[in-house]
Design an enzyme around this catalytic site. Structure first.
Site, PDB file in Angstrom:
ATOM      1  N   GLY A  52       0.557  -1.063  -0.123  1.00 58.91           N
ATOM      2  CA  GLY A  52      -0.097   0.168   0.060  1.00 58.91           C
ATOM      3  C   GLY A  52       0.869   1.340   0.046  1.00 58.91           C
ATOM      4  N   ALA A  53       0.583   2.203  -0.761  1.00 61.03           N
ATOM      5  CA  ALA A  53       1.266   3.284  -1.011  1.00 61.03           C
ATOM      6  C   ALA A  53       0.397   4.561  -0.793  1.00 61.03           C
ATOM      7  CB  ALA A  53       2.044   3.672  -2.342  1.00 61.03           C
ATOM      8  N   GLY A  54      -0.548   4.596   0.079  1.00 58.61           N
ATOM      9  CA  GLY A  54      -1.215   5.643   0.509  1.00 58.61           C
ATOM     10  C   GLY A  54      -0.423   6.364   1.824  1.00 58.61           C
ATOM     11  N   ALA A  87      -0.432   5.821   4.871  1.00 56.09           N
ATOM     12  CA  ALA A  87      -0.181   5.261   5.912  1.00 56.09           C
ATOM     13  C   ALA A  87       1.214   4.346   5.427  1.00 56.09           C
ATOM     14  CB  ALA A  87      -0.990   4.390   6.462  1.00 56.09           C
ATOM     15  N   GLY A  88       1.080   3.883   4.124  1.00 57.17           N
ATOM     16  CA  GLY A  88       2.402   3.092   3.411  1.00 57.17           C
ATOM     17  C   GLY A  88       3.541   3.876   3.442  1.00 57.17           C
ATOM     18  N   PHE A  95     -14.288  21.732  12.147  1.00 48.46           N
ATOM     19  CA  PHE A  95     -14.799  20.342  11.590  1.00 48.46           C
ATOM     20  C   PHE A  95     -15.615  19.718  12.439  1.00 48.46           C
ATOM     21  CE2 PHE A  95     -13.718  17.421   8.201  1.00 48.46           C
ATOM     22  CZ  PHE A  95     -13.091  18.288   7.350  1.00 48.46           C
ATOM     23  N   GLN A 119     -18.629   4.024   9.006  1.00 55.10           N
ATOM     24  CA  GLN A 119     -18.971   5.245   8.823  1.00 55.10           C
ATOM     25  C   GLN A 119     -19.630   5.599   7.748  1.00 55.10           C
ATOM     26  OE1 GLN A 119     -16.346   9.045   9.089  1.00 55.10           O
ATOM     27  NE2 GLN A 119     -17.233   8.839  11.129  1.00 55.10           N
ATOM     28  N   HIS A 153     -20.846   8.915   5.738  1.00 54.75           N
ATOM     29  CA  HIS A 153     -20.531  10.325   5.936  1.00 54.75           C
ATOM     30  C   HIS A 153     -22.039  11.145   5.471  1.00 54.75           C
ATOM     31  CE1 HIS A 153     -19.117  14.446   5.088  1.00 54.75           C
ATOM     32  NE2 HIS A 153     -17.791  13.927   5.185  1.00 54.75           N
ATOM     33  N   LEU A 198     -17.924  12.321  -2.377  1.00 53.15           N
ATOM     34  CA  LEU A 198     -17.745  13.147  -0.920  1.00 53.15           C
ATOM     35  C   LEU A 198     -18.086  14.740  -1.313  1.00 53.15           C
ATOM     36  CD1 LEU A 198     -17.553  12.322   2.028  1.00 53.15           C
ATOM     37  CD2 LEU A 198     -15.267  13.341   1.723  1.00 53.15           C
ATOM     38  N   THR A 253     -17.013  17.433   1.269  1.00 52.54           N
ATOM     39  CA  THR A 253     -16.249  17.523   2.612  1.00 52.54           C
ATOM     40  C   THR A 253     -17.058  18.350   3.905  1.00 52.54           C
ATOM     41  OG1 THR A 253     -14.403  18.259   3.911  1.00 52.54           O
ATOM     42  CG2 THR A 253     -14.790  19.506   2.095  1.00 52.54           C
ATOM     43  N   GLU A 254     -17.046  17.640   4.788  1.00 56.99           N
ATOM     44  CA  GLU A 254     -17.395  18.566   6.197  1.00 56.99           C
ATOM     45  C   GLU A 254     -16.985  19.919   6.302  1.00 56.99           C
ATOM     46  OE1 GLU A 254     -17.969  15.414   9.348  1.00 56.99           O
ATOM     47  OE2 GLU A 254     -16.579  16.967  10.281  1.00 56.99           O
ATOM     48  N   ARG A 310     -20.426  12.573  12.761  1.00 59.23           N
ATOM     49  CA  ARG A 310     -21.002  12.206  11.383  1.00 59.23           C
ATOM     50  C   ARG A 310     -22.249  11.284  11.709  1.00 59.23           C
ATOM     51  NH1 ARG A 310     -15.369  11.938   8.323  1.00 59.23           N
ATOM     52  NH2 ARG A 310     -15.217  14.017   7.980  1.00 59.23           N
ATOM     53  N   HIS A 319     -18.348   5.610   4.037  1.00 54.76           N
ATOM     54  CA  HIS A 319     -17.084   6.316   4.003  1.00 54.76           C
ATOM     55  C   HIS A 319     -16.111   5.960   4.389  1.00 54.76           C
ATOM     56  CE1 HIS A 319     -14.803  10.065   3.729  1.00 54.76           C
ATOM     57  NE2 HIS A 319     -14.916  10.291   4.689  1.00 54.76           N
ATOM     58  N   ARG A 326     -15.497   7.439  13.718  1.00 53.55           N
ATOM     59  CA  ARG A 326     -14.522   8.557  13.541  1.00 53.55           C
ATOM     60  C   ARG A 326     -14.531  10.121  13.429  1.00 53.55           C
ATOM     61  NH1 ARG A 326     -11.645  10.864   9.186  1.00 53.55           N
ATOM     62  NH2 ARG A 326     -12.589   9.495   7.483  1.00 53.55           N
ATOM     63  N   SER A 373      -8.464  10.597  10.383  1.00 59.55           N
ATOM     64  CA  SER A 373      -7.901   9.542   9.647  1.00 59.55           C
ATOM     65  C   SER A 373      -6.463  10.045   9.122  1.00 59.55           C
ATOM     66  CB  SER A 373      -8.759   9.083   8.424  1.00 59.55           C
ATOM     67  OG  SER A 373      -8.084   8.164   7.696  1.00 59.55           O
TER      68      SER A 373
HETATM   69  C1  LIG Z   1     -13.256  11.329  -0.546  1.00 56.59           C
HETATM   70  C2  LIG Z   1     -12.668  11.269   0.553  1.00 56.59           C
HETATM   71  C3  LIG Z   1     -12.273  12.156   1.445  1.00 56.59           C
HETATM   72  C4  LIG Z   1     -11.726  12.202   2.432  1.00 56.59           C
HETATM   73  N1  LIG Z   1     -11.230  13.272   3.328  1.00 56.59           N
HETATM   74  C5  LIG Z   1     -10.542  12.998   4.548  1.00 56.59           C
HETATM   75  C6  LIG Z   1     -10.163  14.268   5.426  1.00 56.59           C
HETATM   76  O1  LIG Z   1     -10.390  15.617   4.918  1.00 56.59           O
HETATM   77  N2  LIG Z   1      -9.473  14.038   6.380  1.00 56.59           N
HETATM   78  C7  LIG Z   1      -9.229  12.785   7.115  1.00 56.59           C
HETATM   79  O2  LIG Z   1      -8.613  12.797   7.895  1.00 56.59           O
HETATM   80  N3  LIG Z   1      -9.621  11.876   6.167  1.00 56.59           N
HETATM   81  C8  LIG Z   1     -10.088  11.795   5.080  1.00 56.59           C
HETATM   82  N4  LIG Z   1     -10.784  10.664   4.311  1.00 56.59           N
HETATM   83  C9  LIG Z   1     -10.393   9.430   4.883  1.00 56.59           C
HETATM   84  C10 LIG Z   1      -8.695   9.258   4.535  1.00 56.59           C
HETATM   85  O3  LIG Z   1      -8.534   9.674   3.297  1.00 56.59           O
HETATM   86  C11 LIG Z   1      -8.626   7.570   4.076  1.00 56.59           C
HETATM   87  O4  LIG Z   1      -9.036   6.770   5.513  1.00 56.59           O
HETATM   88  C12 LIG Z   1      -7.003   7.517   4.206  1.00 56.59           C
HETATM   89  O5  LIG Z   1      -6.779   8.206   3.224  1.00 56.59           O
HETATM   90  C13 LIG Z   1      -6.639   6.150   4.002  1.00 56.59           C
HETATM   91  O6  LIG Z   1      -5.291   6.029   3.771  1.00 56.59           O
HETATM   92  P1  LIG Z   1      -4.398   4.697   3.794  1.00 56.59           P
HETATM   93  O7  LIG Z   1      -3.101   4.926   3.581  1.00 56.59           O
HETATM   94  O8  LIG Z   1      -4.925   3.771   4.841  1.00 56.59           O
HETATM   95  O9  LIG Z   1      -5.083   3.972   2.240  1.00 56.59           O
HETATM   96  P2  LIG Z   1      -5.236   4.498   0.748  1.00 56.59           P
HETATM   97  O10 LIG Z   1      -4.949   5.868   0.513  1.00 56.59           O
HETATM   98  O11 LIG Z   1      -6.650   4.218   0.682  1.00 56.59           O
HETATM   99  O12 LIG Z   1      -4.120   3.670   0.062  1.00 56.59           O
HETATM  100  C14 LIG Z   1      -4.346   2.180  -0.113  1.00 56.59           C
HETATM  101  C15 LIG Z   1      -2.995   1.881  -0.863  1.00 56.59           C
HETATM  102  O13 LIG Z   1      -3.082   0.161  -0.890  1.00 56.59           O
HETATM  103  C16 LIG Z   1      -2.846  -0.198  -2.228  1.00 56.59           C
HETATM  104  N5  LIG Z   1      -3.659  -1.411  -2.108  1.00 56.59           N
HETATM  105  C17 LIG Z   1      -4.952  -1.959  -1.581  1.00 56.59           C
HETATM  106  N6  LIG Z   1      -4.872  -3.371  -1.874  1.00 56.59           N
HETATM  107  C18 LIG Z   1      -3.712  -3.701  -2.609  1.00 56.59           C
HETATM  108  C19 LIG Z   1      -3.193  -4.996  -2.889  1.00 56.59           C
HETATM  109  N7  LIG Z   1      -4.180  -6.054  -2.723  1.00 56.59           N
HETATM  110  N8  LIG Z   1      -1.931  -4.987  -3.189  1.00 56.59           N
HETATM  111  C20 LIG Z   1      -1.237  -4.037  -3.491  1.00 56.59           C
HETATM  112  N9  LIG Z   1      -1.662  -2.676  -3.150  1.00 56.59           N
HETATM  113  C21 LIG Z   1      -2.867  -2.717  -2.618  1.00 56.59           C
HETATM  114  C22 LIG Z   1      -3.354   0.768  -2.952  1.00 56.59           C
HETATM  115  O14 LIG Z   1      -2.711   0.521  -4.344  1.00 56.59           O
HETATM  116  C23 LIG Z   1      -3.097   2.001  -2.345  1.00 56.59           C
HETATM  117  O15 LIG Z   1      -1.673   2.503  -2.468  1.00 56.59           O
HETATM  118  C24 LIG Z   1     -11.488  10.693   3.136  1.00 56.59           C
HETATM  119  C25 LIG Z   1     -11.719   9.790   2.503  1.00 56.59           C
HETATM  120  C26 LIG Z   1     -12.330   9.969   0.981  1.00 56.59           C
HETATM  121  C27 LIG Z   1     -12.651   8.595   0.368  1.00 56.59           C
END
Ligand SMILES: Cc1cc2nc3c(=O)[nH]c(=O)nc-3n(C[C@H](O)[C@H](O)[C@H](O)COP(=O)(O)OP(=O)(O)OC[C@H]3O[C@@H](n4cnc5c(N)ncnc54)[C@H](O)[C@@H]3O)c2cc1C
Length: 593
Positions: free
Chosen positions: A14-16, A18-19, A118, A238, A240, A250, A252-253, A284, A365, A407, A412
């Protein structure tokens, strides 16, 4: 053909947010590979809009303890308070660290990071809303993701982009790596490592109307479940309150943070009834239920399933005046603070938010539940919190638990960077002290066979239609409000869908190269499993708490239910167990708004 084997100290899936945060820290000391099914900057973190919560106190007085109290109260007292303290204390310096990495936050005239209101964030002494959400317009997540990715490139983190992880290699209580499919070629690869971290995000795609990207199918949670790890608090998902009607995208709030209000068909600002103190900025779960009840009572706009979110300057200023607030806004202010929102509603609805109210409805959400971990991201597998050495999780897929039953907005993004960092550091330490254990024979065989089965399937139902059935029934029976009997029906129907899935699907593409049809079929298997875990955990919890609202058990019941759910997969069945909540400074009391 035998899978190609790669060897690293640690693998991060995962490259969000957290990753990438974990990768940045872990790669300082050990060899790390980040594997992502999406190109990293396409991760859902990039869609986060409103802000990241930290008690910087740049606009009005704030303290991390107030942030902690709001988080615990927002969680309906199910959050572990030791973890909440870590979140809120470390939020402050992680946000400043992001700023030093170059994140272009909005600024106040004095040069400090701009903060806005918020839902659920308050001054604990006055009960008034407090500005705690640090933001970069309404593209905060985009900026966080870009900043972290640039930092990872600068520090030479190794990426495997568009590699889809499909299995965890676990031998007894040791972790040996993961199995992945290279999406471009369909080939299997083994990543042999001392430690594995899942940062794969959420699973909003279990429901019909969702803010979540198409890719949010809960892969990491499902893989761990299949390899003997329980999932925690899965009944808490949750909704939203403000998704674009029908589409779920979404809003946003932050819109309500800037003064926007929710209005029903009678022109009434109905949140004044449901949360007299904090109104539209209540948490929420409270606002989503209020919208649902308004619609149910026939007060949706034109009798339909939505209400209006009104951020027109004349409306906002009228309410500011009524409440004795001195500030006023104008169209230019909305355009500068909410440019993406304005763009979305103009593009998808033909609605200009400066001139017209926006049609909104609750949208699935955020997963409060997930893979249970401690505050260092180490996965814990039982009520005694026994660590499974070498396995880590962070971000939305994990359940630390700081969000409990609900939450708070902005928490998040804070969770990603605070616990991403702690997991990365701890995982590097672990790798430095551990040996690489050998791969078992045929480590990828089981999952390769499952893929061959899926590919060969000549069933008569498409993954698309099966997914739609699951989403419809989860929305109707395991949605905003829940009742025993419909949930039991949902479980039975989900089992039937699972049987159909096993009997074989109708796939359009039987090839290997970029077979997204096949990958989506596999993802559907994850969603079906998580839907069943959610329904099973939800039917057992006979109380209402946070996002879990039972019409047949409308009250919170601390005597029996102040505990976390753990759901284990055993063969074809699920077994539930429970573990105590960590209470600290804040004894549970009734939530008042
Ligand atoms: C529209 C929207 C708006 C939001 N706004 C806010 C906000 O303003 N403030 C806030 O605090 N939170 C907000 N959130 C919540 C927050 O954005 C998410 O909870 C958070 O970004 C999740 O991050 P993450 O690093 O856990 O995963 P993600 O960012 O979802 O990344 C998941 C990663 O895992 C990888 N992956 C998944 N499955 C596999 C697999 N099987 N093999 C290889 N790679 C895989 C994907 O490629 C990706 O890189 C929002 C969410 C949404 C949907």
């Amino acid at each position: 053909m035998n899978p190609t084997v790669h060897t690293y100290d640690a693998v991060i899936v995962g490259a969000g947010g957290a990753g990438l945060t974990a990768a940045l820290y872990a790669s300082r000391n050990v060899r790390v590979a980040v594997i992502s099914k999406l190109y990293p900057t396409r991760s859902h973190t990039g869609a986060a809009q409103g802000g990241i919560g930290a008690a910087l106190g740049n606009v009005s007085e704030d303290r991390w303890e107030w942030h902690a109290y709001d988080t615990v109260k927002g969680s309906d007292y199910l959050a572990d308070q030791d973890a909440v303290d870590v979140l809120c204390q470390e939020a402050v310096d992680t946000v400043i660290e992001l700023e030093h990495m170059g994140l272009p936050f909005d600024r106040l005239p004095n040069g400090r990071i701009s903060q806005r209101r918020f839902g659920g964030h308050t001054n604990n002494e006055t009960g008034r809303p407090v500005e705690r959400a640090c933001h970069a317009a309404d593209r905060t997540g985009h900026m966080i993701l870009q900043t972290l990715y640039q930092q990872c490139l600068k520090h030479n983190v190794t990426f495997f982009d568009e590699y889809h992880v499909v299995d965890l290699i676990r031998v007894g209580d040791t972790i040996r790596g993961v199995v992945a499919v290279n999406v471009a070629t369909g080939e299997f690869h083994i990543f042999h490592s001392k430690a594995v971290m899942f940062a794969t995000g959420g699973w909003g795609r279990c429901w019909e109307v969702t803010s979540n990207a198409h890719s949010l199918t809960g892969d990491g949670a499902a893989i761990c479940l299949r390899r003997g790890v329980p999932l925690q608090d899965m009944e808490f998902f949750q909704f939203h309150p403000t998704g674009i009607f029908k589409l779920g995208i979404l809003i946003t709030e932050g819109v309500r943070g800037e003064g926007g209000v929710l209005i029903n068909n009678e022109g009434e600002r109905f949140m004044e009834k449901y949360a007299p103190h904090i109104k539209d900025l209540a948490s929420r779960d409270v606002v989503s239920r209020a919208i649902f009840l308004e619609v149910q009572a026939g007060r949706g706009i034109n009798g339909r399933r939505y209400v209006h979110l009104d951020v027109r300057p004349e409306t906002v200023n009228r309410y500011f005046e009524k409440e004795g607030e001195s500030r006023r806004i104008d169209a230019a202010y909305i355009e500068s603070k909410l440019p993406d929102i304005a763009d979305f509603t103009r593009t998808y609805l033909g609605v200009d938010p400066v001139k017209e109210p926006m049609p909104v409805q609750p949208t699935a959400h955020y997963a409060m539940g997930g893979i249970p971990t401690d505050v260092d991201g180490r996965v814990v597998v039982d009520p005694q919190r026994t660590v499974l050495p070498g396995l880590y999780a962070a971000g939305e897929v994990a359940c630390v638990s700081v969000h409990g039953a609900n939450r708070l907005g902005t928490n998040s993004l804070t969770d990603l960077v605070v616990f991403g960092r702690r997991s990365g550091v701890n995982m590097a330490d672990f790798c430095q002290q551990s040996d690489l254990l050998p791969l078992p024979d045929g480590a990828a065989d089981e999952v390769i066979a499952e893929f061959e089965r899926l590919r060969a399937g000549r069933g008569d139902i498409s993954p698309y239609s099966l997914r739609e059935q699951m989403q419809t029934l989860m929305t109707a029976k395991v949605g905003v409000f829940r009742v025993e009997e419909p949930m039991r029906e949902a479980i039975a129907e989900l089992r039937a869908l699972r049987d159909q899935y096993r009997a074989g699907l109708e796939l359009d593409d039987q090839g290997r190269v970029f077979n997204t049809d096949l990958m989506e079929a596999w993802e559907l298997g994850c969603l079906l499993e998580l839907a069943e875990v959610t329904a099973t955990s939800a039917v057992a919890r006979q109380e209402s708490r946070g996002a879990h609202a039972r019409e047949d058990f409308p009250k919170r019941n601390d005597e029996e239910w102040l505990k976390h759910t753990l759901c284990y997969k055993e063969g074809d069945d699920y077994r539930l167990d429970y573990k105590p909540v960590v209470i600290g400074r804040y004894e549970p009391k009734e939530r008042v708004y």
